[in-house]
Design a protein around this motif. Structure first.
Motif, PDB file in Angstrom:
ATOM      1  N   SER A 368      92.381  22.191 123.496  1.00  0.00           N
ATOM      2  CA  SER A 368      90.989  22.005 123.942  1.00  0.00           C
ATOM      3  C   SER A 368      90.884  21.803 125.439  1.00  0.00           C
ATOM      4  O   SER A 368      89.927  22.263 126.051  1.00  0.00           O
ATOM      5  CB  SER A 368      90.266  20.844 123.270  1.00  0.00           C
ATOM      6  OG  SER A 368      91.012  20.281 122.298  1.00  0.00           O
ATOM      7  N   SER A 372      88.665  24.102 127.875  1.00  0.00           N
ATOM      8  CA  SER A 372      87.594  23.626 128.756  1.00  0.00           C
ATOM      9  C   SER A 372      87.899  23.918 130.224  1.00  0.00           C
ATOM     10  O   SER A 372      87.006  24.285 130.973  1.00  0.00           O
ATOM     11  CB  SER A 372      87.250  22.158 128.516  1.00  0.00           C
ATOM     12  OG  SER A 372      88.383  21.374 128.632  1.00  0.00           O
ATOM     13  N   TYR A 375      86.597  27.520 130.601  1.00  0.00           N
ATOM     14  CA  TYR A 375      85.140  27.699 130.602  1.00  0.00           C
ATOM     15  C   TYR A 375      84.472  26.955 131.755  1.00  0.00           C
ATOM     16  O   TYR A 375      83.411  27.341 132.223  1.00  0.00           O
ATOM     17  CB  TYR A 375      84.545  27.277 129.259  1.00  0.00           C
ATOM     18  CG  TYR A 375      84.752  28.309 128.178  1.00  0.00           C
ATOM     19  CD1 TYR A 375      83.976  29.479 128.144  1.00  0.00           C
ATOM     20  CD2 TYR A 375      85.717  28.146 127.184  1.00  0.00           C
ATOM     21  CE1 TYR A 375      84.161  30.429 127.160  1.00  0.00           C
ATOM     22  CE2 TYR A 375      85.910  29.100 126.192  1.00  0.00           C
ATOM     23  CZ  TYR A 375      85.138  30.241 126.177  1.00  0.00           C
ATOM     24  OH  TYR A 375      85.316  31.194 125.210  1.00  0.00           O
ATOM     25  N   GLU A 376      85.097  25.868 132.218  1.00  0.00           N
ATOM     26  CA  GLU A 376      84.503  25.127 133.337  1.00  0.00           C
ATOM     27  C   GLU A 376      84.540  25.908 134.641  1.00  0.00           C
ATOM     28  O   GLU A 376      83.864  25.541 135.603  1.00  0.00           O
ATOM     29  CB  GLU A 376      85.217  23.772 133.521  1.00  0.00           C
ATOM     30  CG  GLU A 376      84.636  22.707 132.615  1.00  0.00           C
ATOM     31  CD  GLU A 376      85.550  21.507 132.457  1.00  0.00           C
ATOM     32  OE1 GLU A 376      86.514  21.377 133.245  1.00  0.00           O
ATOM     33  OE2 GLU A 376      85.296  20.705 131.542  1.00  0.00           O
ATOM     34  N   ILE A 415      82.583  23.227 123.995  1.00  0.00           N
ATOM     35  CA  ILE A 415      82.475  23.428 125.437  1.00  0.00           C
ATOM     36  C   ILE A 415      81.341  24.372 125.806  1.00  0.00           C
ATOM     37  O   ILE A 415      80.592  24.113 126.739  1.00  0.00           O
ATOM     38  CB  ILE A 415      83.789  24.041 125.974  1.00  0.00           C
ATOM     39  CG1 ILE A 415      84.968  23.148 125.595  1.00  0.00           C
ATOM     40  CG2 ILE A 415      83.726  24.237 127.469  1.00  0.00           C
ATOM     41  CD1 ILE A 415      86.260  23.911 125.509  1.00  0.00           C
TER      42      ILE A 415
END
Ligand code: ADP
Ligand code: MG
Length: 592
Positions: A368, A372, A375-376, A415
């Motif tokens: 995870s 993230s 995607y961040e 996310i």
């Protein structure tokens, strides 16, 4: 060319003699070198490229981007003391790369279809010359991110040459003319030299001045997406779906139609021949806005099934780094990854070779956090040069058996702000795109409403809520219908069901392969739905005036409404439908 990936230290290049201690698939353990985490190393006699992913006392654990079958313990290992970097400069657009940015064309030309080991091919051609026009002058003060010049990279895309993020000074010399990407085009008063190419470590996000609100939609021309579950420019969306539910078709539609200026497409080969299709299809696609090949604004990263897992793991970072680079020029960039599950599986395989403690379903515990971190890196930003740019990320997820409770889907949904839920039952009914309108969501709906209201229609949000309510009512009525049939319902509920059908079949269903229907501009989306609502309003009134439901259901205007989306002359067709509707409701004395 100044290297920018390690500006803080210059480490001595003393030759450390390392050797291979153990080989386990893509994971090689070495001793005798003292690298840093994520240093790139050369492994074995063939100098295979690898990256340090763990250091345990004297042992260095390396993930190797190439086939390690022929590598044996005892062979040499050398630390290059540099991170895995992407080469950024003109020549990226139109190129198809593997996960570590080796151009596939160059690779196949030198080696045929099988990618040999130990071949290094530069990400960007060192020979090609580009016409450089400066946009700064001698004496100007520039800093990281300043646009120092322009290059016409493809027919319709201008490449803005950026001062590398960590450099600054006064321009002492700037050139104009034809240069290769490694020629110096600008010299600063402190002696720093800038060329058209810069390098950036792929695992580190590129800096920007400020994050901006995601308040502008990424327009896709796909009705169910724009109207019901919109994604913002700089936003993140996930498309989970079982095999054959339409993930790839949606990603392709987005690549082709969304209103981003640049597309980065990371293909991770679901089925054996799927990447081959992408590799042959993509170069043939046309950019609908310019008529030029779509590839001219696209960078394609292809992981075919014969490529090693570690390269697949890296491809996602290579892709997002390239996306950020074009963002930094002030462009809106859309990144599609199909499918991120293959990336997660690469992580799982490497993790298991490392004998790490497995988490859920064998995925590493850091799954995870990796998701993230990726995607961040999406976002709409003010760039270092003060322009606005964005990276939007749309990741397909392929849960085994279409079961969304598995770790990759769950980790992704925690996310991403948009969830387009592909539904096997809808696909079986041939409802395309098979996006479930009851379970999907967009957390951008509220922030984007203002934009749609200002730019399309003041009634945009109202209309969306109205149609959502009808579809929800339909779902509730469905249970009753299954028990007793729709005839047993009161007439107004029968009408609700008919209007819901119209919304589903006329509006939500959209054929990606139909020349007109494949793309719906926002005003047409709005008109189509508003016309369905107009029918619904008039029909409701008719029921209160003792017109029977059956008379309404038989109206010709319904049939005409159903064809509207396929017509080239939308305005003309819209008028026809409206006239027919007026005529029919006048006959029933609902209108005067
Ligand atoms: P996945 O990538 O999820 O395995 P695909 O995207 O390859 O699935 O879609 C499978 C098939 O479904 C396509 O080949 C096509 O026939 C059909 N399909 C999916 N979406 C659409 C659409 N919007 N319009 C028409 N057909 C579609
Ligand atoms: Mg697919």
């Amino acid at each position: 060319m100044q290297e920018i990936e390690r500006p803080e230290v210059t480490r001595p290049m003393e030759e450390t003699a390392g050797e291979i201690y153990r080989v386990a698939g893509p994971v090689v353990t070495a001793t005798g070198i003292h690298p840093r985490m994520y240093d790139v190393v050369e492994v074995g006699h063939e100098k295979l490229m690898g990256e340090v992913i763990q250091i345990v006392e004297e042992k260095t654990i390396i993930q190797v981007y190439e086939d390690t079958n022929a590598v044996r313990p005892g062979e040499p290992v050398r630390d290059t003391k540099a991170s895995l970097v992407a080469e950024l400069g003109p020549g990226l657009l139109g190129t198809i790369y593997d996960g570590i940015q080796r151009p596939l064309k160059v690779l196949t030309e030198t080696m045929g279809d099988f990618i040999l080991r130990g071949v290094s091919a530069p990400g960007i051609s060192r020979e090609k010359r580009w016409g450089f026009t400066p946009t700064v002058a001698v004496g100007d003060t520039i800093q990281g991110g300043t646009i120092i010049g322009k290059v016409q990279e493809t027919t319709h895309t201008e490449h803005r040459v950026l001062c590398p993020p960590k450099m600054s000074g006064k321009v002492a010399d700037i050139k104009e003319g034809e240069f290769t990407v490694t020629d110096t085009v600008c010299t600063l008063d402190n002696g720093q030299k800038i060329s058209m190419m810069q390098k950036w470590p792929v695992r580190v996000p590129r800096p920007s001045a400020e994050k901006l609100m995601p308040s502008i939609p990424l327009i896709t021309g796909q009705r169910v997406l724009d109207m019901f579950f919109p994604v913002a420019k700089g936003g993140t969306a996930a498309i989970p779906g079982g095999f054959g539910t339409g993930k790839t078709v949606i990603e392709h539609q987005l690549a082709k139609w969304c209103d981003s200026e640049i597309v980065v497409y990371i293909g991770c080969g679901e089925r054996g021949n799927e990447m081959t299709e992408v590799l042959t299809d993509f170069p043939k696609l046309e950019d609908p806005r310019t008529g030029a090949p779509l590839m001219e604004r696209t960078v394609l990263i292809a992981n075919t099934s014969n490529m090693p897992v570690a390269a697949r793991e890296a491809s996602v970072y290579t892709g997002i780094t390239i996306a950020e680079y074009y963002r930094d020029m002030g462009y809106d960039v859309a990144l599609m990854a199909d499918s991120t599950s293959r990336w997660a599986e690469a992580m799982r395989e490497i993790s298991s070779r490392l004998e790490e403690m497995p988490g859920e379903e064998g995925y590493p515990a850091y799954l995870s956090s990796r998701l993230s971190e990726f995607y961040e890196r999406a976002g709409r930003v003010k760039t270092l040069s003060g322009a606005e740019g964005s990276v939007s990320v749309v990741g397909a997820v392929s849960p085994p058996g279409g079961d969304f409770s598995e770790p990759v889907t769950q980790g992704t949904l925690r996310i991403t702000k948009v969830f387009w839920a592909l539904d096997t039952r809808l696909r079986e009914r041939r409802h395309f795109p098979s996006i479930n309108w009851l379970t999907s969501y967009s957390l951008y709906n509220i922030t984007l409403s203002d934009w749609f209201v200002e730019n399309v229609s003041p009634h945009w949000s109202e209309l969306r809520e109205w149609s959502m309510a009808i579809l929800q009512r339909e779902a509730e009525l469905q249970e009753i219908v299954q028990l007793v049939g729709s005839d047993a319902l009161p007439e107004d509920e029968q009408l609700t069901l008919e209007v819901a059908r119209m919304i589903r079949e006329f509006f939500l269903q959209q054929n990606a392969f139909h020349s007109v229907d494949t793309f719906a501009p926002l005003d047409r989306q709005y008109e189509l739905l508003a016309t369905i609502k107009r029918f619904s309003d008039l029909a409701k009134k008719a029921l209160s005036l003792e017109v029977t439901y059956q008379e309404l259901a038989d109206m010709d205007s319904i049939t005409l409404l159903g064809k509207m989306k396929y017509e080239e002359d939308f305005a003309g067709e819209h008028k026809k439908v409206m006239d027919k509707m007026d005529e029919e409701f006048r006959q029933k004395e609902v209108m005067s």
